[in-house]
Motif scaffolding. Structure first.
Motif, PDB file in Angstrom:
ATOM      1  N   MET A 238      66.687  94.306  50.185  1.00 50.31           N
ATOM      2  CA  MET A 238      67.351  95.235  49.273  1.00 50.31           C
ATOM      3  C   MET A 238      66.477  95.548  48.067  1.00 50.31           C
ATOM      4  SD  MET A 238      71.363  94.011  49.486  1.00 50.31           S
ATOM      5  CE  MET A 238      71.087  92.339  48.884  1.00 50.31           C
ATOM      6  N   ASP A 239      65.162  95.257  48.187  1.00 43.76           N
ATOM      7  CA  ASP A 239      64.174  95.559  47.152  1.00 43.76           C
ATOM      8  C   ASP A 239      64.441  94.779  45.859  1.00 43.76           C
ATOM      9  OD1 ASP A 239      61.776  96.872  46.539  1.00 43.76           O
ATOM     10  OD2 ASP A 239      62.846  98.332  45.298  1.00 43.76           O
ATOM     11  N   ILE A 240      64.977  93.562  46.005  1.00 43.89           N
ATOM     12  CA  ILE A 240      65.193  92.681  44.855  1.00 43.89           C
ATOM     13  C   ILE A 240      64.136  91.580  44.909  1.00 43.89           C
ATOM     14  CG2 ILE A 240      66.784  91.093  43.726  1.00 43.89           C
ATOM     15  CD1 ILE A 240      69.081  92.635  44.985  1.00 43.89           C
ATOM     16  N   PRO A 241      63.298  91.419  43.867  1.00 44.23           N
ATOM     17  CA  PRO A 241      62.306  90.340  43.871  1.00 44.23           C
ATOM     18  C   PRO A 241      63.003  88.979  44.032  1.00 44.23           C
ATOM     19  CG  PRO A 241      61.853  91.889  42.094  1.00 44.23           C
ATOM     20  CD  PRO A 241      63.204  92.252  42.643  1.00 44.23           C
ATOM     21  N   ALA A 242      62.488  88.180  44.953  1.00 44.02           N
ATOM     22  CA  ALA A 242      63.122  86.885  45.224  1.00 44.02           C
ATOM     23  C   ALA A 242      62.045  85.869  45.600  1.00 44.02           C
ATOM     24  CB  ALA A 242      64.151  87.010  46.344  1.00 44.02           C
ATOM     25  N   ARG A 243      62.342  84.601  45.309  1.00 43.57           N
ATOM     26  CA  ARG A 243      61.445  83.513  45.680  1.00 43.57           C
ATOM     27  C   ARG A 243      62.272  82.264  45.950  1.00 43.57           C
ATOM     28  NH1 ARG A 243      58.713  83.268  39.630  1.00 43.57           N
ATOM     29  NH2 ARG A 243      60.373  82.083  38.569  1.00 43.57           N
ATOM     30  N   ILE A 244      61.646  81.311  46.660  1.00 45.73           N
ATOM     31  CA  ILE A 244      62.296  80.045  46.991  1.00 45.73           C
ATOM     32  C   ILE A 244      61.788  78.961  46.039  1.00 45.73           C
ATOM     33  CG2 ILE A 244      62.621  78.274  48.766  1.00 45.73           C
ATOM     34  CD1 ILE A 244      63.914  80.787  49.614  1.00 45.73           C
ATOM     35  N   VAL A 245      62.693  78.158  45.534  1.00 46.74           N
ATOM     36  CA  VAL A 245      62.320  76.992  44.719  1.00 46.74           C
ATOM     37  C   VAL A 245      62.808  75.746  45.454  1.00 46.74           C
ATOM     38  CG1 VAL A 245      62.463  75.867  42.468  1.00 46.74           C
ATOM     39  CG2 VAL A 245      62.602  78.365  42.629  1.00 46.74           C
ATOM     40  N   THR A 246      61.922  74.788  45.628  1.00 47.51           N
ATOM     41  CA  THR A 246      62.308  73.504  46.224  1.00 47.51           C
ATOM     42  C   THR A 246      62.193  72.410  45.173  1.00 47.51           C
ATOM     43  OG1 THR A 246      60.048  73.089  47.011  1.00 47.51           O
ATOM     44  CG2 THR A 246      61.562  74.195  48.530  1.00 47.51           C
ATOM     45  N   GLY A 247      63.005  71.406  45.333  1.00 46.98           N
ATOM     46  CA  GLY A 247      63.021  70.307  44.371  1.00 46.98           C
ATOM     47  C   GLY A 247      64.152  69.356  44.704  1.00 46.98           C
ATOM     48  N   TYR A 248      64.819  68.877  43.666  1.00 41.00           N
ATOM     49  CA  TYR A 248      65.936  67.951  43.843  1.00 41.00           C
ATOM     50  C   TYR A 248      67.105  68.440  43.003  1.00 41.00           C
ATOM     51  CZ  TYR A 248      62.502  64.897  45.967  1.00 41.00           C
ATOM     52  OH  TYR A 248      61.540  64.380  46.779  1.00 41.00           O
ATOM     53  N   GLN A 249      68.293  68.217  43.515  1.00 44.27           N
ATOM     54  CA  GLN A 249      69.496  68.655  42.804  1.00 44.27           C
ATOM     55  C   GLN A 249      70.511  67.537  42.777  1.00 44.27           C
ATOM     56  OE1 GLN A 249      72.919  69.533  43.548  1.00 44.27           O
ATOM     57  NE2 GLN A 249      73.097  70.183  41.409  1.00 44.27           N
ATOM     58  N   GLY A 250      71.065  67.304  41.591  1.00 46.12           N
ATOM     59  CA  GLY A 250      72.121  66.308  41.469  1.00 46.12           C
ATOM     60  C   GLY A 250      71.574  64.949  41.100  1.00 46.12           C
ATOM     61  N   GLY A 251      71.975  63.936  41.833  1.00 44.87           N
ATOM     62  CA  GLY A 251      71.601  62.559  41.536  1.00 44.87           C
ATOM     63  C   GLY A 251      72.829  61.674  41.446  1.00 44.87           C
ATOM     64  N   GLU A 252      72.584  60.419  41.181  1.00 45.75           N
ATOM     65  CA  GLU A 252      73.657  59.429  41.115  1.00 45.75           C
ATOM     66  C   GLU A 252      73.438  58.548  39.896  1.00 45.75           C
ATOM     67  OE1 GLU A 252      75.488  55.819  43.904  1.00 45.75           O
ATOM     68  OE2 GLU A 252      73.534  56.712  44.355  1.00 45.75           O
ATOM     69  N   LEU A 253      74.440  58.430  39.055  1.00 45.47           N
ATOM     70  CA  LEU A 253      74.341  57.597  37.862  1.00 45.47           C
ATOM     71  C   LEU A 253      74.496  56.136  38.238  1.00 45.47           C
ATOM     72  CD1 LEU A 253      74.154  57.271  34.787  1.00 45.47           C
ATOM     73  CD2 LEU A 253      76.658  57.514  34.698  1.00 45.47           C
ATOM     74  N   ASN A 254      73.504  55.337  37.846  1.00 38.74           N
ATOM     75  CA  ASN A 254      73.586  53.897  38.044  1.00 38.74           C
ATOM     76  C   ASN A 254      74.278  53.300  36.831  1.00 38.74           C
ATOM     77  OD1 ASN A 254      73.042  51.062  38.209  1.00 38.74           O
ATOM     78  ND2 ASN A 254      71.303  51.494  39.549  1.00 38.74           N
TER      79      ASN A 254
ATOM     80  N   GLU B 219      65.610  82.196  43.507  1.00 42.43           N
ATOM     81  CA  GLU B 219      65.623  82.874  42.211  1.00 42.43           C
ATOM     82  C   GLU B 219      65.388  84.362  42.467  1.00 42.43           C
ATOM     83  OE1 GLU B 219      64.105  79.498  39.036  1.00 42.43           O
ATOM     84  OE2 GLU B 219      62.633  80.847  39.910  1.00 42.43           O
ATOM     85  N   VAL B 220      66.187  85.183  41.838  1.00 43.15           N
ATOM     86  CA  VAL B 220      66.023  86.643  41.947  1.00 43.15           C
ATOM     87  C   VAL B 220      65.729  87.197  40.564  1.00 43.15           C
ATOM     88  CG1 VAL B 220      67.544  86.789  43.946  1.00 43.15           C
ATOM     89  CG2 VAL B 220      68.511  87.067  41.661  1.00 43.15           C
ATOM     90  N   TRP B 221      64.981  88.291  40.550  1.00 45.69           N
ATOM     91  CA  TRP B 221      64.641  88.927  39.273  1.00 45.69           C
ATOM     92  C   TRP B 221      65.532  90.137  39.065  1.00 45.69           C
ATOM     93  CZ3 TRP B 221      62.995  93.501  37.118  1.00 45.69           C
ATOM     94  CH2 TRP B 221      62.474  93.419  35.816  1.00 45.69           C
ATOM     95  N   LEU B 222      66.230  90.138  37.911  1.00 45.64           N
ATOM     96  CA  LEU B 222      67.113  91.251  37.553  1.00 45.64           C
ATOM     97  C   LEU B 222      66.659  91.823  36.224  1.00 45.64           C
ATOM     98  CD1 LEU B 222      70.578  89.645  38.442  1.00 45.64           C
ATOM     99  CD2 LEU B 222      69.190  91.187  39.860  1.00 45.64           C
ATOM    100  N   ALA B 223      66.625  93.129  36.128  1.00 38.39           N
ATOM    101  CA  ALA B 223      66.179  93.802  34.902  1.00 38.39           C
ATOM    102  C   ALA B 223      67.035  93.364  33.721  1.00 38.39           C
ATOM    103  CB  ALA B 223      66.242  95.316  35.089  1.00 38.39           C
ATOM    104  N   GLY B 224      66.379  93.020  32.640  1.00 41.89           N
ATOM    105  CA  GLY B 224      67.071  92.590  31.430  1.00 41.89           C
ATOM    106  C   GLY B 224      67.460  91.124  31.427  1.00 41.89           C
ATOM    107  N   ARG B 225      67.446  90.493  32.576  1.00 40.97           N
ATOM    108  CA  ARG B 225      67.820  89.060  32.649  1.00 40.97           C
ATOM    109  C   ARG B 225      66.676  88.184  33.129  1.00 40.97           C
ATOM    110  NH1 ARG B 225      73.193  88.639  36.088  1.00 40.97           N
ATOM    111  NH2 ARG B 225      72.877  86.449  35.501  1.00 40.97           N
ATOM    112  N   GLY B 226      65.669  88.784  33.752  1.00 40.87           N
ATOM    113  CA  GLY B 226      64.541  88.013  34.240  1.00 40.87           C
ATOM    114  C   GLY B 226      64.893  87.254  35.512  1.00 40.87           C
ATOM    115  N   TRP B 227      64.227  86.135  35.693  1.00 40.48           N
ATOM    116  CA  TRP B 227      64.464  85.318  36.884  1.00 40.48           C
ATOM    117  C   TRP B 227      65.763  84.538  36.717  1.00 40.48           C
ATOM    118  CZ3 TRP B 227      62.054  86.121  41.247  1.00 40.48           C
ATOM    119  CH2 TRP B 227      60.778  86.694  41.238  1.00 40.48           C
TER     120      TRP B 227
END
Length: 668
Positions: free
Chosen positions: A437-453, A471-479
């Motif tokens: 749809m002509d929207i700039p997009a990229r994939i980010v890998t990493g870790y999400q969440g966690g557990e409190l000890n 992550e998508v890029w939107l005019a006026g809002r950036g990534w």
């Protein structure tokens, strides 16, 4: 079994004990050794044990040389060299086992002992964990026990006695080791474990195909620990950024720069980071993973800092180390939970919109359909993003670790055929649709969440917390971060419920008996292990200098550490000399020598009253040992004469030296 062991001859019993200690020292190395090395070592130790029990002759030199030649050849075949760490460890393990086939005299035993100590140290090349340290402490006590036992050449002293002596030696040496650990200057690269111990270990990858993150999520080992200063962000905001993947060839996502060493903020699109609200400060303890990324929570407003941390911007809000992380790394970061990135500049370059023309035709058609059906059409980018998310939420899509093997058109299969996948399947299909749809997009890998000890207050993130989002890029809002997985499985990023691999029988049984017991035990163990990591493995020169600051040094240096260490050594030496002098002054040397003999006789099983004199001891030795104790009985009578005869026939120092050379009667 114990009765059988006690009935064995002294040499057989000592040999079996030493072989058992060697097996214990070598056992942690087995996962890293070639299979033939482990098998050969086990066979050699078993062979030597059988020879000891049968009291059979040891093999000749030809056998040993033949096995040595075969070992060198096999080592070269396995490692393509006989030098280096891995090849060296392989050789030293087999050489230790081979040396037991020459265990004939005390000299051979001493060679085996010191080879055993060296082999014990090589275990830390691969792991410096608390479990490894505890196992090697047991091995150390075992080797010391065997060493003490070897210095008792006559009789059949109990192993418990040798073990007590070894334990006493270790306890007496412990304060010295603590002082050396705390104050001996840590000067890189002289200090530390070789960092190639992480060869073969991996975490997040610089590329992503649908299915790779799911494989990592099956690993429940710890990836990192996080300690927040002050308040903790909401669970749904705990995104820790790793590799950013922006090029797509239809099957695989890759970073814009193919060579990690070529990452530079000047070569990638500039990121105009604008923090919103109060930033969050936290400390990360990153486990070794053989990867260069310094994981930070979106989005770090300054470089990670810490001892030995050299961080530079990789662009796309990434922070990267010049070298792979092969040792435990601790750094402090300040991040903005709410921010704008790239909102003030020009749109991203066309690489963020590119799609291979021959892949995923049905997804391309879906993109065209959404652009026609959404009010505002292609110009209304936010509405197009929401339309895609609504399709995920209501289209019957499911979140699973086992979606099956995808073909060439991964996005098409996800959107129209399978409708199930793990986070990378969902993120990849969503990013392809955005680019369609002509929207700039990229994939980010990493870790999400966690557990409190709850034990130590640290957040634990495991490899099972690995995640991929877009992550998508939107005019006026950036990534803008868009996590499409939250539409399919809101619990994945909200209440932090994970898909778990099947548990083993023990953990399942324990969980059935007490649902909270397993979690409490794991938290307690991980808190202890974290303390080990923080205070032992991560005890760096900066912490040494902090210790000196607490002692009053204004600007301490490694030279100050040396002066303090030397001063402590001198003070301890002077204190020891003063104590020895005081001890000599308060006790008669003749009485001290008599007490030494009485103590050894009591250990040998001779019953003596505390007031027994030399003549009474001599009589007890004669009654107990007969002719075998004649030399000792004669020495005791001469000791009596030295004190009570009108003219001492032998000086006391001569009697002391004679006692040291005396052959004691057998213990029985």
């Amino acid at each position: 079994m114990l009765t059988w062991l006690r009935s064995l001859p002294r040499d057989t019993r000592d040999t079996l004990f030493l072989l058992g200690v060697i097996a214990w020292v070598v056992l942690p190395q087995v996962p890293q050794l070639p299979w033939w090395c482990s098998a050969l070592t086990a066979a050699l130790l078993l062979w030597r044990g059988v020879l000891a029990v049968r009291n059979a002759p040891l093999p000749g030199t030809r056998w040993v040389l033949a096995l040595l030649a075969a070992t060198v050849a096999a080592t070269f075949i396995s490692h393509r060299t006989v030098l280096g760490r891995d090849a060296g460890v392989t050789l030293i393990v087999v050489l230790l086992a081979l040396k037991t086939l020459e265990l004939r005299a005390r000299r051979d035993a001493f060679v085996v002992f010191f080879l055993g100590f060296f082999t014990m140290l090589t275990n830390f090349f691969n792991s410096q964990s608390l479990l490894t340290a505890a196992a090697m402490l047991v091995g150390l006590l075992g080797l010391l026990t065997a060493l003490v036992n070897a210095h008792m050449p006559v009789g059949k002293p109990p192993l418990a006695y040798a073990a007590r002596t070894a334990g006493t030696m270790a306890l007496l040496g412990a304060p010295i080791m603590v002082v050396l650990f705390m104050l001996f200057p840590r000067l890189a690269p002289l200090w530390g474990i070789p960092s190639d111990g992480m060869t073969g270990r991996s975490g997040l990858s610089s590329t992503m195909q649908p299915g790779t993150v799911a494989q990592l999520a099956l690993d429940d080992s710890i990836a990192m620990r996080v300690k927040f200063e002050g308040g903790v962000p909401p669970a749904a905001e705990l995104y820790f950024r790793g590799p950013v993947l922006s090029q797509f060839d239809g099957r695989e996502w890759r970073p814009l720069m193919q060579r990690m060493a070529a990452y530079s903020a000047a070569l990638l699109p500039p990121t105009d980071l604008q923090p919103i609200g109060e930033p969050v400060r936290y400390t990360v303890t990153l486990e070794p993973n053989n990867r260069p990324w310094l994981l930070v929570m979106d989005a770090a407003v300054s470089p990670p800092t810490g001892p030995g941390v050299d961080a530079f911007s990789g662009g796309e809000l990434q922070w990267i180390s010049p070298r792979p992380v092969t040792d435990l790394l601790r750094y402090t970061v300040t991040s903005a939970v709410d921010y704008r990135a790239g909102a003030g500049g020009r749109p991203p370059p066309p690489q963020y919109r590119e799609l291979p023309a021959s892949y995923n035709p049905r997804t391309q058609a879906l993109a065209a359909e959404l652009m026609r059906s959404v009010p505002g059409g292609p110009a209304n980018k936010p509405a197009l993003v929401q339309a895609a998310l609504e399709r995920l939420r209501t289209g019957g899509y499911t979140y699973t670790l086992e979606p099956g093997v995808y073909g060439d058109h991964t996005a098409d299969e996800f959107w129209f055929d399978r409708k199930q996948g793990f986070c990378e399947h969902i993120a990849s299909a969503f990013a392809v649709l955005m680019r369609g749809m002509d929207i700039p997009a990229r994939i980010v890998t990493g870790y999400q969440g966690g557990e409190l000890n709850a034990v130590d207050g640290w957040w634990t993130l495991r490899n099972s917390d690995a995640h991929a989002w877009t992550e998508v890029w939107l005019a006026g809002r950036g990534w803008v971060r868009v996590d499409p997985t939250s539409m399919v499985a809101p619990s994945r990023t909200g209440s932090l419920q994970r898909l778990r691999p099947p548990q083993n029988a023990f953990t399942t049984a324990l969980g059935n008996v007490s649902p909270g017991a397993l979690a409490q035990l794991r938290q307690a163990w991980e808190a202890v292990n974290n303390r080990w990591n923080q205070w032992v493995l991560n005890y760096t020169q900066s912490k040494q200098l902090d210790l000196l600051r607490n002692l009053g040094f204004e600007s301490p240096s490694w030279q100050d550490l040396s002066y303090v260490l030397i001063g402590i050594v001198v003070l301890v030496a002077l204190a020891g000399a003063a104590w020895a002098q005081w001890e000599r002054s308060r006790q008669d040397p003749w009485l001290r020598l008599l007490a030494r003999v009485r103590h050894k006789l009591v250990d040998a099983g001779v019953q003596l009253p505390a007031s027994a004199g030399p003549r009474q001891m001599a009589q007890a030795v004669t009654n107990r040992f007969g002719a075998e104790g004649a030399a000792l009985a004669d020495w005791l009578l001469r000791l009596e004469a030295q004190r009570y005869a009108p003219r001492a026939p032998v000086p006391l120092p001569s009697l002391q030296r004679e006692l040291n050379r005396l052959s004691w009667p057998a213990f029985r």
